[in-house]
Design a protein around this motif. Structure first.
Motif, PDB file in Angstrom:
ATOM      1  N   PRO A 544      46.829 -12.262 -17.044  1.00 35.82           N
ATOM      2  CA  PRO A 544      47.513 -11.709 -15.861  1.00 35.82           C
ATOM      3  C   PRO A 544      48.696 -10.844 -16.255  1.00 35.82           C
ATOM      4  O   PRO A 544      49.314 -11.034 -17.319  1.00 35.82           O
ATOM      5  N   LEU A 545      49.016  -9.873 -15.421  1.00 36.21           N
ATOM      6  CA  LEU A 545      50.176  -9.037 -15.678  1.00 36.21           C
ATOM      7  C   LEU A 545      51.436  -9.887 -15.719  1.00 36.21           C
ATOM      8  O   LEU A 545      51.532 -10.914 -15.040  1.00 36.21           O
ATOM      9  N   PRO A 546      52.424  -9.492 -16.517  1.00 40.49           N
ATOM     10  CA  PRO A 546      53.686 -10.257 -16.578  1.00 40.49           C
ATOM     11  C   PRO A 546      54.325 -10.391 -15.205  1.00 40.49           C
ATOM     12  O   PRO A 546      54.322  -9.446 -14.414  1.00 40.49           O
ATOM     13  N   ARG A 547      54.869 -11.562 -14.933  1.00 38.19           N
ATOM     14  CA  ARG A 547      55.474 -11.821 -13.636  1.00 38.19           C
ATOM     15  C   ARG A 547      56.716 -10.958 -13.445  1.00 38.19           C
ATOM     16  O   ARG A 547      57.450 -10.660 -14.386  1.00 38.19           O
ATOM     17  N   SER A 548      56.952 -10.550 -12.206  1.00 41.60           N
ATOM     18  CA  SER A 548      58.121  -9.747 -11.878  1.00 41.60           C
ATOM     19  C   SER A 548      59.363 -10.630 -11.745  1.00 41.60           C
ATOM     20  O   SER A 548      59.275 -11.804 -11.394  1.00 41.60           O
ATOM     21  N   THR A 549      60.507 -10.051 -12.033  1.00 41.64           N
ATOM     22  CA  THR A 549      61.781 -10.730 -11.798  1.00 41.64           C
ATOM     23  C   THR A 549      62.569 -10.051 -10.681  1.00 41.64           C
ATOM     24  O   THR A 549      63.740 -10.363 -10.462  1.00 41.64           O
TER      25      THR A 549
END
Length: 563
Positions: A544-549
């Motif tokens: 999965p794409l890296p989680r947003s902050t």
């Protein structure tokens, strides 16, 4: 026995918002063969101008050429009205006939999804990267917006002074201006985004499917009505091995070696599941269908957004009413065909917003689409005077409906009941919507333009009068969802898991707005595309794409203040 030419790795049923995305992403792997089956026609041809000209979207919404043209059962809380439910039946699906509004929903919608058992990876931090992946925004990207995705998104120019009057009136009433309701701050009024590029509709057929059709490993068949999913006899759990497709008077069988993926939307996906023996076993037997997988949640939990119009006459001849004569339409059409510009190059929903209906509501629960004309959404009630209107309605209805088979004939539309306004909470929110909109329209910014109230009239004031007006006049915002909702497999109401896989089966998946556990606060096209992008990675086994902050705005005084 199916011929070799009719064997594919993946069969995608429905070339709409999700199906087009999946076709594009799965065929990025050249070793995978994908078939897309669409019940409707292609999106090109002599009549297709009504699909691609943004201002013409009322025409496909009001006809059955590219539209399933569904109507609900008589709704008991809407004076027994059969509610209109258009659904796209064409390449691009509903993204080819909708109003092109690009709204993602609120961050807390996805936080709510992630609290369901089995859906921890559907938080806003998990979803935002896929919104960005899908999008190219004409103003460029940032922590919230994409700049390299297939879907082209433009922001309304708001050239007509009525748009700015609406936004300014909101500020005068105490609401903030938000320049990007898909960014940090949804709450407030401001310009709206649309899926329009260089003056043309950017459907998922245009953005995703057409580019993928140049690949040798994708085949697309139109006017192909899937009648049921085929399961391997005696398999446990039931293994999907293909589909049956109506071909005139004949039924063809097409095999899938990996998966059948239903992308028919909130009406058609549960219909196909039930026709295939997946659903409430008692109801299926009543239609002469042998149950294959007992899932009582199939077709239940139907959610939608209901909206009403607050219409006011305009004292200046600056509305779109001037564009409604035949000569004016001809001129607009000619300009659009020749240059891709002018009034034909916009959906005219260029301003809108989100507000909270009461103190104690944490996130906006009322949505606005502002239109500088007084007319019905699908064009069925032509403008007859200069006017303007706000489309407004609650975002998180507590009413629930269903999609159930009428009989076992796949060509017969299913029974649809939205059950609108069946709860007191929904009625409270709709009353607030009317009263708060009147307050905005009463601000100084509208003084140069404000004529008489048209609908509802000034005489409609009490709770009972507003309720009666809603029963008589409110319409669907065309966001059916949640009929195959995601959740843990020990939840009797859940139909699919967090990757769209149908519980109790192998090789069968649903990917479309039907798998939303709860409807989001806004229009559904952008979230459906995001979901398909996210599940495409899961199907392909990709990380999965890296989680947003990225943070989001919550009104600091929401507990005690309505604005």
């Amino acid at each position: 026995m199916a011929a070799a030419a009719d064997v594919f790795d993946y069969i995608i049923v429905g070339a709409g918002s999700a199906g087009s995305v999946l076709a594009h992403r799965l065929t990025e792997d050249p070793d995978v063969r994908v078939l897309v089956l669409e019940a409707g026609p292609g999106d090109r041809g002599p009549m297709s101008v009504i699909l691609h000209m943004p201002s013409a979207f009322a025409y496909p919404l009001a006809s059955d050429r590219y539209n399933w043209y569904y109507h609900s059962e008589p709704d008991p809380h809407m004076d027994g009205r059969a509610m209109y439910c258009p659904r796209g039946r064409v390449l691009g699906g509903s993204s080819s006939i909708n109003g092109m509004v690009y709204i993602r929903g609120h961050a807390l919608d996805y936080e709510g999804w992630s609290r369901y058992k089995g859906l921890a990876d559907w938080s806003y931090a998990d979803c935002l990267p896929y919104f960005r992946k899908a999008e190219t925004r004409e103003q460029g990207g940032d922590d919230y917006r994409g700049d390299r995705g297939p879907l082209k998104v433009a922001t309304g120019r708001c050239d007509n002074p009525l748009y700015e009057a609406f936004i300014e009136a909101g500020q005068q009433a105490g609401y903030a201006r938000t320049e990007d309701m898909n960014g940090f701050r949804q709450e407030g009024l401001g310009p709206m985004d649309m899926t329009v590029h260089q003056g043309r509709r950017c459907s998922t057929a245009v953005a995703y499917l057409r580019p993928a059709m140049a690949r040798p490993n994708l085949q697309v068949r139109t006017r192909a009505l899937v009648t049921r999913v085929l399961f391997e006899p005696g398999s446990d759990p039931a293994r999907a091995i293909g589909v049956e497709v109506a071909n005139g008077a004949h039924l063809d069988r097409i095999r899938a070696t990996r998966e059948v993926i239903l992308c028919g939307g909130a009406i058609n996906s549960p219909q196909i599941l039930q026709l295939s023996g997946v659903g409430d076993p008692d109801a299926l037997r009543g239609h002469g269908i042998t149950p294959v997988v007992p899932l009582r949640g199939v077709g239940e939990n139907l959610q939608d957004h209901l909206e009403t119009y607050v219409q006011v006459a305009c004292t200046q001849p600056i509305t779109l009413y001037s564009a409604m004569s035949l000569p004016a339409k001809a001129k607009i059409g000619a300009q659009w065909l020749l240059t891709g510009t002018g009034l034909g190059a916009t959906n005219h929903f260029e301003a809108g917003g989100f507000i909270r209906s009461a103190a104690g509501v944490e996130q906006p629960d009322l949505q606005y689409h502002f239109l500088p004309m007084a007319i019905s959404y699908d064009g069925s009630s032509p403008a007859s005077f200069h006017g303007y209107q706000a489309h407004v309605g609650p975002m998180r209805s507590t009413s629930r409906g269903f999609v159930r088979l009428r009989n076992a004939d796949p060509k017969v539309p299913p029974r649809i009941l939205f059950n609108y306004m069946s709860t007191e909470q929904d009625r409270i929110e709709m009353r607030a919507a009317i009263r708060l909109t009147r307050e905005i329209f009463g601000q100084k910014a509208f003084d140069p333009f404000r004529g008489a109230s048209v609908s509802p009239t000034d005489e409609v004031r009490t709770d009972a009068q507003i309720d009666a007006h809603i029963r008589q006049h409110a319409e669907s915002a065309l966001h059916p969802s949640c009929t195959c909702r995601m959740g843990a497999d020990d939840d009797a109401a859940a139909v699919t898991d967090g990757q769209g896989r149908v519980h109790g089966t192998r090789g069968l998946r649903v990917v479309d707005a039907s798998i939303m556990p709860d409807v989001v606060s806004g229009n559904l096209n952008a979230p459906t595309i995001m979901m398909a992008e996210k599940i495409a990675d899961a199907i392909r086994g990709r990380t999965p794409l890296p989680r947003s902050t990225a943070p989001w705005f919550t009104h600091p005084h929401w507990r005690t203040r309505q604005r």
